[in-house]
Design a protein around this motif. Structure first.
Motif, short mmCIF file in Angstrom:
data_model
loop_
_atom_site.label_atom_id
_atom_site.label_comp_id
_atom_site.label_asym_id
_atom_site.label_seq_id
_atom_site.Cartn_x
_atom_site.Cartn_y
_atom_site.Cartn_z
N HIS A 34 5.05 -3.37 18.26
CA HIS A 34 4.13 -2.35 17.60
C HIS A 34 4.20 -2.08 16.08
CE1 HIS A 34 2.22 -1.60 21.58
NE2 HIS A 34 3.26 -1.82 22.09
N ALA A 35 5.41 -2.53 15.45
CA ALA A 35 5.89 -1.95 14.18
C ALA A 35 5.43 -2.67 13.20
CB ALA A 35 7.36 -1.40 14.01
N PHE A 36 5.61 -4.18 13.64
CA PHE A 36 5.18 -5.39 12.69
C PHE A 36 3.96 -5.85 12.86
CE2 PHE A 36 9.82 -4.93 12.66
CZ PHE A 36 10.09 -4.17 11.30
N ASN A 41 2.83 -9.07 7.17
CA ASN A 41 4.06 -9.44 6.91
C ASN A 41 4.28 -10.66 5.79
OD1 ASN A 41 6.88 -8.69 6.56
ND2 ASN A 41 7.41 -9.55 8.30
N ARG A 42 3.50 -11.52 6.50
CA ARG A 42 3.63 -12.90 5.78
C ARG A 42 2.81 -12.97 4.37
NH1 ARG A 42 2.95 -14.86 10.78
NH2 ARG A 42 0.72 -14.72 11.03
N GLU A 43 1.65 -12.05 4.40
CA GLU A 43 1.03 -12.03 3.20
C GLU A 43 1.80 -11.16 1.98
OE1 GLU A 43 -3.08 -9.94 1.74
OE2 GLU A 43 -3.17 -10.96 3.84
N TRP A 44 2.58 -10.29 2.57
CA TRP A 44 3.27 -9.40 1.56
C TRP A 44 4.61 -10.17 1.12
CZ3 TRP A 44 2.93 -5.28 -1.16
CH2 TRP A 44 1.81 -4.38 -0.97
N LYS A 45 5.19 -10.94 1.93
CA LYS A 45 6.17 -12.08 1.41
C LYS A 45 5.69 -12.80 0.40
CE LYS A 45 9.46 -11.97 5.38
NZ LYS A 45 10.14 -12.61 6.41
#
Length: 60
Positions: A34-36, A41-45
Motif C-alpha cells: 500500500h505504500a509504494f 517508483n520506476r518513473e521517478w528513478k
C-alpha cells in the motif's frame, strides 16, 4: 541554538508490544503493498538518473 518545546509525557509508559515473525511479515507485506506504486517508483528513478556524461577537471 533554538530550544525545542517537546511535550512532557506524564504517567506510565505503555508496555512494548513484540511482534511474532508472522505478524511482522504481514506488517511488511501490507506496507509494501500500500505504500509504494511500482510504476510511479520506476518513473521517478528514471527522472532522477543522470543521463549527461560529465568529468571533473582538477586545476593544479
Amino acid at each position: 541554538m533554538k530550544r525545542l518545546k517537546l511535550p512532557i509525557i506524564r504517567g506510565p509508559m505503555p508496555e512494548k508490544k513484540s511482534l511474532s515473525m508472522d505478524d511482522y511479515l504481514k506488517f511488511v507485506s501490507f506496507h509494501l503493498k500500500h505504500a509504494f506504486h511500482g510504476a510511479t517508483n520506476r518513473e521517478w528513478k528514471k527522472r532522477l538518473a543522470v543521463d549527461v556524461p560529465f568529468s571533473i577537471k582538477i586545476k593544479c
